[in-house]
Each structure stands twice: as C-alpha cells, then as structure tokens.
Design a protein around this motif. Structure first.
Motif, short mmCIF file in Angstrom:
data_model
loop_
_atom_site.label_atom_id
_atom_site.label_comp_id
_atom_site.label_asym_id
_atom_site.label_seq_id
_atom_site.Cartn_x
_atom_site.Cartn_y
_atom_site.Cartn_z
N PRO A 1 0.77 -1.21 -0.06
CA PRO A 1 -0.03 -0.08 -0.08
C PRO A 1 0.94 1.26 -0.08
O PRO A 1 2.25 1.23 0.51
CB PRO A 1 -0.73 -0.14 1.32
CG PRO A 1 0.34 -0.64 2.34
CD PRO A 1 0.86 -1.68 1.18
N ASP A 2 -0.04 2.24 -0.27
CA ASP A 2 0.75 3.74 -0.24
C ASP A 2 0.17 4.24 1.36
O ASP A 2 -1.03 3.85 1.82
CB ASP A 2 0.38 4.56 -1.31
CG ASP A 2 0.77 5.91 -1.02
OD1 ASP A 2 1.97 6.21 -0.46
OD2 ASP A 2 -0.12 6.95 -1.16
N VAL A 3 1.07 4.59 2.25
CA VAL A 3 0.47 4.93 3.58
C VAL A 3 0.98 6.48 3.73
O VAL A 3 1.96 6.83 3.80
CB VAL A 3 1.22 3.88 4.66
CG1 VAL A 3 0.90 4.31 5.69
CG2 VAL A 3 1.35 2.48 4.26
N LYS A 4 -0.13 7.08 4.42
CA LYS A 4 -0.09 8.20 4.79
C LYS A 4 -0.47 8.53 6.19
O LYS A 4 -1.37 7.91 6.64
CB LYS A 4 -1.03 9.00 4.06
CG LYS A 4 -0.72 9.25 2.51
CD LYS A 4 -1.77 10.18 1.62
CE LYS A 4 -1.31 9.97 0.06
NZ LYS A 4 -2.24 10.74 -0.81
N LEU A 5 0.60 9.08 6.73
CA LEU A 5 0.31 9.30 8.34
C LEU A 5 0.07 10.86 8.64
O LEU A 5 0.69 11.85 8.11
CB LEU A 5 1.56 8.88 9.11
CG LEU A 5 2.00 7.49 8.89
CD1 LEU A 5 3.28 7.40 9.53
CD2 LEU A 5 1.06 6.60 9.89
N THR A 6 -0.64 11.08 9.68
CA THR A 6 -1.04 12.32 10.05
C THR A 6 -0.96 12.36 11.88
O THR A 6 -1.35 11.24 12.35
CB THR A 6 -2.35 12.99 9.80
OG1 THR A 6 -3.34 12.16 10.26
CG2 THR A 6 -2.27 13.25 8.27
N LYS A 7 -0.35 13.07 12.26
CA LYS A 7 -0.27 13.14 13.87
C LYS A 7 -0.50 14.55 14.50
O LYS A 7 -0.35 15.58 13.77
CB LYS A 7 1.14 12.91 14.36
CG LYS A 7 1.39 12.55 15.87
CD LYS A 7 2.75 11.97 16.15
CE LYS A 7 2.83 11.54 17.45
NZ LYS A 7 4.27 11.08 17.74
N SER A 8 -1.32 14.69 15.35
CA SER A 8 -1.81 16.00 15.98
C SER A 8 -0.54 16.55 16.70
O SER A 8 0.60 16.10 16.67
CB SER A 8 -2.57 15.64 17.18
OG SER A 8 -2.13 14.90 18.40
N ARG A 9 -0.64 17.93 16.61
CA ARG A 9 0.44 18.69 17.33
C ARG A 9 1.07 18.32 18.75
O ARG A 9 2.11 18.33 18.86
CB ARG A 9 -0.22 20.15 17.07
CG ARG A 9 -0.06 20.84 15.87
CD ARG A 9 -0.06 22.27 15.84
NE ARG A 9 -0.41 22.62 14.68
CZ ARG A 9 0.31 23.14 13.56
NH1 ARG A 9 1.54 23.29 13.84
NH2 ARG A 9 -0.10 23.78 12.67
N ASP A 10 -0.02 17.92 19.53
CA ASP A 10 0.79 17.53 20.76
C ASP A 10 0.92 16.07 20.84
O ASP A 10 1.29 15.59 21.79
CB ASP A 10 -0.58 17.82 21.91
CG ASP A 10 -1.89 17.04 21.52
OD1 ASP A 10 -1.77 16.22 20.62
OD2 ASP A 10 -2.75 17.23 22.25
N GLY A 11 0.88 15.46 19.82
CA GLY A 11 1.44 14.06 19.75
C GLY A 11 0.55 12.96 20.32
O GLY A 11 0.95 11.85 20.66
N THR A 12 -0.72 13.40 20.70
CA THR A 12 -1.52 12.35 21.58
C THR A 12 -2.28 11.37 20.51
O THR A 12 -2.83 10.54 21.04
CB THR A 12 -2.65 13.13 22.45
OG1 THR A 12 -3.30 14.14 21.69
CG2 THR A 12 -1.65 14.03 23.58
N ASN A 13 -2.65 11.92 19.43
CA ASN A 13 -3.33 10.85 18.42
C ASN A 13 -2.80 11.07 16.98
O ASN A 13 -2.03 11.93 16.85
CB ASN A 13 -4.81 11.15 18.79
CG ASN A 13 -5.22 12.61 18.29
OD1 ASN A 13 -4.57 13.27 17.31
ND2 ASN A 13 -5.99 13.18 19.16
N GLY A 14 -3.40 10.24 15.97
CA GLY A 14 -2.79 10.18 14.81
C GLY A 14 -3.81 9.31 13.95
O GLY A 14 -4.63 8.58 14.56
N VAL A 15 -3.31 9.43 12.67
CA VAL A 15 -4.37 8.76 11.73
C VAL A 15 -3.38 8.00 10.63
O VAL A 15 -2.49 8.91 10.19
CB VAL A 15 -5.38 9.30 11.13
CG1 VAL A 15 -5.89 8.75 10.12
CG2 VAL A 15 -6.44 10.06 12.26
#
Length: 181
Positions: free
Chosen positions: A85-99
């Motif tokens: 797959p092609d994987v795209k990651l995002t993470k919140s500024r405070d580092g508590t959650n992501g997708v």
C-alpha cells in the motif's frame, strides 16, 4: 603437603571449613595431626592440600530459536494481502493521536475475493499481535473494484508507538521507506 583426616562420611566433613571438622586442630592450627586413624581397620585417608581436578559438566548454552514473524496485512483473516500500500500518516501537534490511511491500488484481494469470502476488517499482524480496524472502503471504476482504502486511528501515544513498531517491521519486510513531506 598431605593431610590425614578421620571421618565416617567423607562428603559431609569436606563441605565444612577445616577448623570445624571433628578431629582437626583448632582454628589456630592449620593442619591436622598426621597420626589420626580411621575407625575402619586402622587405615588412614590422605588428602592433598593441592587443588584436586575440577569436574565440571560442560554443556552447550541453551539455544533459543526465536522465529520472527513477517509483518503482514490481511482483509480476510488467514489471507495475506500481496499488494504493497501507499501509507499516509498524520499526527496531532501535541502527539496524543494520529491517523494512518492505507491505499491499495488493485489489491490481490479482488482477484480471489469471491472464493475466499467477505472482507471482515483491516488486520495488521506482526510478532506483537494484531492491530485491527473496521474502517475499510472500496473504490469502484466502471463497476469494478479498483482500490481499497483502510483507516487506522491512534488515540494515545501508546497506540502510535505500537503502530510505528508494526510499520517498521512491515517496511523492512516489503522494502518500504519513510518519506517526510
């Protein structure tokens, strides 16, 4: 130098310090009198003060064979997805959650999905266990499936760390590399 020892049970007296063995001299005298005799027919037992041969049982170190499972992705439990797959990651500024969003172009699942059964979820499997998501959608072009998109939401730093350990194993197994944009 040899020392003579009077004893009934050789092993029990040898395990004690020399000054505590009965028939031996006091702690101020290092060696027993050479004239002590055994109660068995008047014969003496002579012990050398030199270090005796050491008998040690040598054995190979126990070998632990750890079979490392290859990290894999499944949509139907028991059937590995072969498409990378092609994987795209995002993470919140405070580092508590992501997708993490996985996009599979023409996955191998479509080749045999009728034979294998229905898609039951998105399973990321490695040595530590299974990370699971049910957020899976298919894209169709002209009535035929062309893509699968799976989303994995990480709600805690612990979830993020676990996901990154999986991705490290998966990328090593499949030749992926991380590109920061």
């Amino acid at each position: 130098m040899a020392t003579t020892l009077r004893c009934l049970s050789l092993s029990s007296h040898l395990s004690r310090p020399r000054h505590l063995v009965s028939g031996m001299a006091s702690p101020h005298h290092r060696f027993a009198s050479p004239s002590l005799h055994s109660q068995f027919a008047g014969t003496s037992l002579s012990l050398s003060t030199e270090k005796p041969y050491a008998y040690t049982k040598t054995r190979a170190a126990p070998s632990v064979t750890k079979v490392q499972m290859v990290a894999k992705i499944q949509f139907i439990q028991g059937t590995d997805e072969q498409t990378i797959p092609d994987v795209k990651l995002t993470k919140s500024r405070d580092g508590t959650n992501g997708v993490a969003i996985f996009t599979f172009d023409e996955p191998s699942l479509f080749d045999s999905s009728g034979e294998l059964g229905d898609i039951t979820g998105f399973y990321m499997i490695d040595d530590e266990g299974v990370i699971q998501s049910v957020d899976v959608s298919a894209k169709f072009v002209n009535g035929k499936p062309s893509k699968i998109e799976a989303k994995h939401v990480m709600r805690t730093p612990r979830d993020w760390d676990r996901f990154m350990r999986f991705m490290e194993r998966y990328s090593q197994a499949n030749g992926l590399q991380f590109v920061k944009k």
